[in-house]
Design an enzyme around this catalytic site. Structure first.
Site, mmCIF file in Angstrom:
data_model
loop_
_atom_site.group_PDB
_atom_site.id
_atom_site.type_symbol
_atom_site.label_atom_id
_atom_site.label_comp_id
_atom_site.label_asym_id
_atom_site.label_seq_id
_atom_site.Cartn_x
_atom_site.Cartn_y
_atom_site.Cartn_z
ATOM 1 N N CYS A 78 -56.622 74.132 -94.963
ATOM 2 C CA CYS A 78 -55.315 74.708 -94.616
ATOM 3 C C CYS A 78 -54.644 75.367 -95.815
ATOM 4 C CB CYS A 78 -54.416 73.640 -94.022
ATOM 5 S SG CYS A 78 -55.119 72.970 -92.512
ATOM 6 N N HIS A 135 -47.194 75.923 -94.384
ATOM 7 C CA HIS A 135 -48.350 75.846 -93.486
ATOM 8 C C HIS A 135 -47.888 75.196 -92.179
ATOM 9 C CE1 HIS A 135 -52.110 74.815 -91.727
ATOM 10 N NE2 HIS A 135 -51.998 73.521 -91.972
ATOM 11 N N ASN A 177 -52.002 74.963 -85.069
ATOM 12 C CA ASN A 177 -52.450 75.017 -86.456
ATOM 13 C C ASN A 177 -53.709 75.889 -86.529
ATOM 14 O OD1 ASN A 177 -53.442 74.530 -89.002
ATOM 15 N ND2 ASN A 177 -53.252 72.304 -88.899
HETATM 16 O O1 UT7 Z 1 -53.335 71.055 -91.320
HETATM 17 C C1 UT7 Z 1 -54.119 70.124 -91.977
HETATM 18 C C2 UT7 Z 1 -53.368 68.909 -92.276
HETATM 19 N N1 UT7 Z 1 -53.090 68.166 -91.070
HETATM 20 C C3 UT7 Z 1 -51.885 67.740 -90.845
HETATM 21 O O2 UT7 Z 1 -50.977 68.003 -91.616
HETATM 22 C C4 UT7 Z 1 -51.673 66.842 -89.664
HETATM 23 C C5 UT7 Z 1 -50.970 65.570 -90.095
HETATM 24 N N2 UT7 Z 1 -50.740 64.624 -89.019
HETATM 25 C C6 UT7 Z 1 -49.983 64.887 -87.941
HETATM 26 O O3 UT7 Z 1 -49.477 65.977 -87.744
HETATM 27 C C7 UT7 Z 1 -49.704 63.735 -86.992
HETATM 28 O O4 UT7 Z 1 -50.132 62.538 -87.576
HETATM 29 C C8 UT7 Z 1 -50.375 63.905 -85.588
HETATM 30 C C9 UT7 Z 1 -49.693 65.003 -84.825
HETATM 31 C C10 UT7 Z 1 -51.864 64.187 -85.759
HETATM 32 C C11 UT7 Z 1 -50.187 62.622 -84.782
HETATM 33 O O5 UT7 Z 1 -48.803 62.297 -84.696
HETATM 34 P P1 UT7 Z 1 -48.300 60.833 -85.053
HETATM 35 O O6 UT7 Z 1 -46.859 60.791 -84.782
HETATM 36 O O7 UT7 Z 1 -48.759 60.537 -86.458
HETATM 37 O O8 UT7 Z 1 -49.044 59.973 -83.989
HETATM 38 P P2 UT7 Z 1 -50.017 58.736 -84.208
HETATM 39 O O9 UT7 Z 1 -51.342 59.198 -84.674
HETATM 40 O O10 UT7 Z 1 -49.295 57.702 -85.024
HETATM 41 O O11 UT7 Z 1 -50.139 58.234 -82.728
HETATM 42 C C12 UT7 Z 1 -49.031 57.696 -82.000
HETATM 43 C C13 UT7 Z 1 -49.502 57.345 -80.605
HETATM 44 C C14 UT7 Z 1 -50.806 56.547 -80.593
HETATM 45 O O12 UT7 Z 1 -50.721 55.598 -79.566
HETATM 46 P P3 UT7 Z 1 -50.389 54.054 -79.904
HETATM 47 O O13 UT7 Z 1 -51.440 53.610 -80.857
HETATM 48 O O14 UT7 Z 1 -49.025 54.093 -80.529
HETATM 49 O O15 UT7 Z 1 -50.425 53.413 -78.564
HETATM 50 C C15 UT7 Z 1 -51.842 57.586 -80.237
HETATM 51 O O16 UT7 Z 1 -52.956 57.039 -79.586
HETATM 52 O O17 UT7 Z 1 -49.758 58.533 -79.852
HETATM 53 C C16 UT7 Z 1 -51.084 58.484 -79.299
HETATM 54 N N3 UT7 Z 1 -51.609 59.825 -79.223
HETATM 55 C C17 UT7 Z 1 -51.386 60.656 -78.184
HETATM 56 N N4 UT7 Z 1 -50.707 60.504 -77.044
HETATM 57 C C18 UT7 Z 1 -50.665 61.549 -76.208
HETATM 58 C C19 UT7 Z 1 -52.366 60.461 -80.140
HETATM 59 N N5 UT7 Z 1 -52.648 61.706 -79.711
HETATM 60 C C20 UT7 Z 1 -52.060 61.838 -78.507
HETATM 61 C C21 UT7 Z 1 -51.988 62.897 -77.583
HETATM 62 N N6 UT7 Z 1 -51.280 62.712 -76.453
HETATM 63 N N7 UT7 Z 1 -52.582 64.086 -77.788
#
Ligand code: UT7
Length: 328
Positions: free
Chosen positions: A116, A255, A285
């Site tokens: 990225c 980004h 992204n």
């Molecule tokens: O560009 C390269 C660099 N990348 C980034 O900068 C990305 C960095 N990370 C992020 O943007 C975020 O961490 C994500 C968008 C990937 C995820 O968001 P989050 O708020 O960190 O969510 P999480 O991974 O902590 O997940 C929260 C919950 C989980 O459920 P439980 O364990 O709380 O029951 C996940 O299983 O959301 C669930 N979840 C989803 N639910 C519905 C994960 N993906 C999804 C989804 N739809 N697509």
């Protein structure tokens, strides 16, 4: 002879026609529009579906527009740099394929693999060739066909990314264009964001394909934290060593990985949200393409001399911030 600066003298971009909405994704994985919008800010992304088309083809569309816009003939381009993690092939590089497709017969090129941060790493690499006085017209692209390395059964990654390309022309200038940059890397971050197979460590086998190891693997929460810190820290450092305050920066272009990351960076710096440029809702992204696509979409807002801070964080880990002065 005064110092030579490198300046962006034109910007363009391309996204494929096909759109994948959050509603479409609801039919593919266990997710919903509300979750995606509230957690990421993404509403849709563009996908390159046409068979036989790759990253170089998206770069080509962006580059053709750029040359037309800047009144540049393809033969005038001396160097082509493409930031990408989704090269047409593992080898050869995408840049020389692009140069040939474009008719840039006097150019040579190479790819920069910084995920990225690929556009920023490419831009700074290119700026050195201009500052050294050896090159006068460089085509810099940031482009990724992320749909080619996504597992559309993994809801934690497939909702995040889209396909696209951005391109800028870099030329010499007497006034500062690319003014300052801090670029960083930390290979120990690789485990949190990478593609498990397909490289020399784990070449492709039937098992790697069956296990879907040729797709993006990400530990989102860890990457989120490093991303906010990495971008905020390097912005602050670039501002400090140039004696700049928030009032002096006209636009912040981060980004586009996640709206929450973007505004967390701004909030860490007390940077006003009105000066933060965001288009993630339309494209998701697009990895190396996000920053040039923002430059393209908001080009009309920029005035000559505007101070613009570009910042990125991505796989590697790679990250950094670049201060530019808009030159047209
Ligand atoms: O560009 C390269 C660099 N990348 C980034 O900068 C990305 C960095 N990370 C992020 O943007 C975020 O961490 C994500 C968008 C990937 C995820 O968001 P989050 O708020 O960190 O969510 P999480 O991974 O902590 O997940 C929260 C919950 C989980 O459920 P439980 O364990 O709380 O029951 C996940 O299983 O959301 C669930 N979840 C989803 N639910 C519905 C994960 N993906 C999804 C989804 N739809 N697509």
């Amino acid at each position: 002879m005064g110092k030579k600066y490198a300046a962006i003298t034109g910007v363009s971009g391309y996204v494929p026609e096909d759109v994948l909405t959050n509603k479409d994704l609801e039919k593919m994985v266990e997710t919903n529009d509300e979750w995606i919008v509230s957690r990421t800010g993404i509403k849709q992304r563009h996908i390159l579906k046409e068979p036989g088309k790759a990253t170089s083809d998206m770069c080509l569309e962006a580059a053709k527009q750029l040359l037309e816009k800047t009144n540049t003939r393809p033969e005038e381009i001396e160097l082509v740099i493409v930031g990408t993690v989704t090269a047409d092939f593992v080898f050869p590089d995408t840049a020389n394929i692009l140069a040939s497709k474009l008719g840039a017969v006097n150019a040579y090129g190479f790819d920069v693999n910084a995920a990225c941060s690929g556009f920023l790493f490419s831009l700074i690499t290119a700026s050195k060739f201009i500052e050294a006085g050896t090159h006068k017209k460089i085509l810099v692209c940031g482009a990724d066909k992320m749909s080619s390395i996504l597992n559309y059964e993994d809801r934690t990654t497939c909702i995040l990314f889209g396909d696209g390309a951005g391109a800028v022309l870099l030329e010499p200038s007497d006034k500062p264009g690319i003014t300052d940059a801090i670029l960083k890397g930390d290979g120990s971050g690789a485990e949190y964001l990478h593609m498990k197979a397909g490289g020399s460590l784990n070449p492709a086998t039937i098992e790697t394909v069956q296990n879907k190891e040729h797709a993006v693997y990400q530990e989102g929460r860890v990457v989120f934290k490093y991303a906010v810190k990495g971008m905020a820290d390097t912005i602050a450092q670039v501002m400090e060593r140039n004696g700049l305050s928030n009032d002096d920066i006209d636009w912040l272009i981060p980004h586009q990985a996640n709206k929450r990351i973007i505004y967390s960076v701004a909030d860490q710096l007390d940077f006003p949200h009105e000066k933060v440029l965001v288009n993630i809702e339309n494209y998701g992204n697009t990895t190396a393409a996000t920053i040039p696509l923002v430059l393209r979409d908001f080009e009309d807002k920029f005035k000559k001399g505007d101070k613009i801070m570009l910042t990125a964080f991505g796989g590697g880990f790679t990250w950094g911030s670049v201060l530019i002065e808009w030159s047209y």
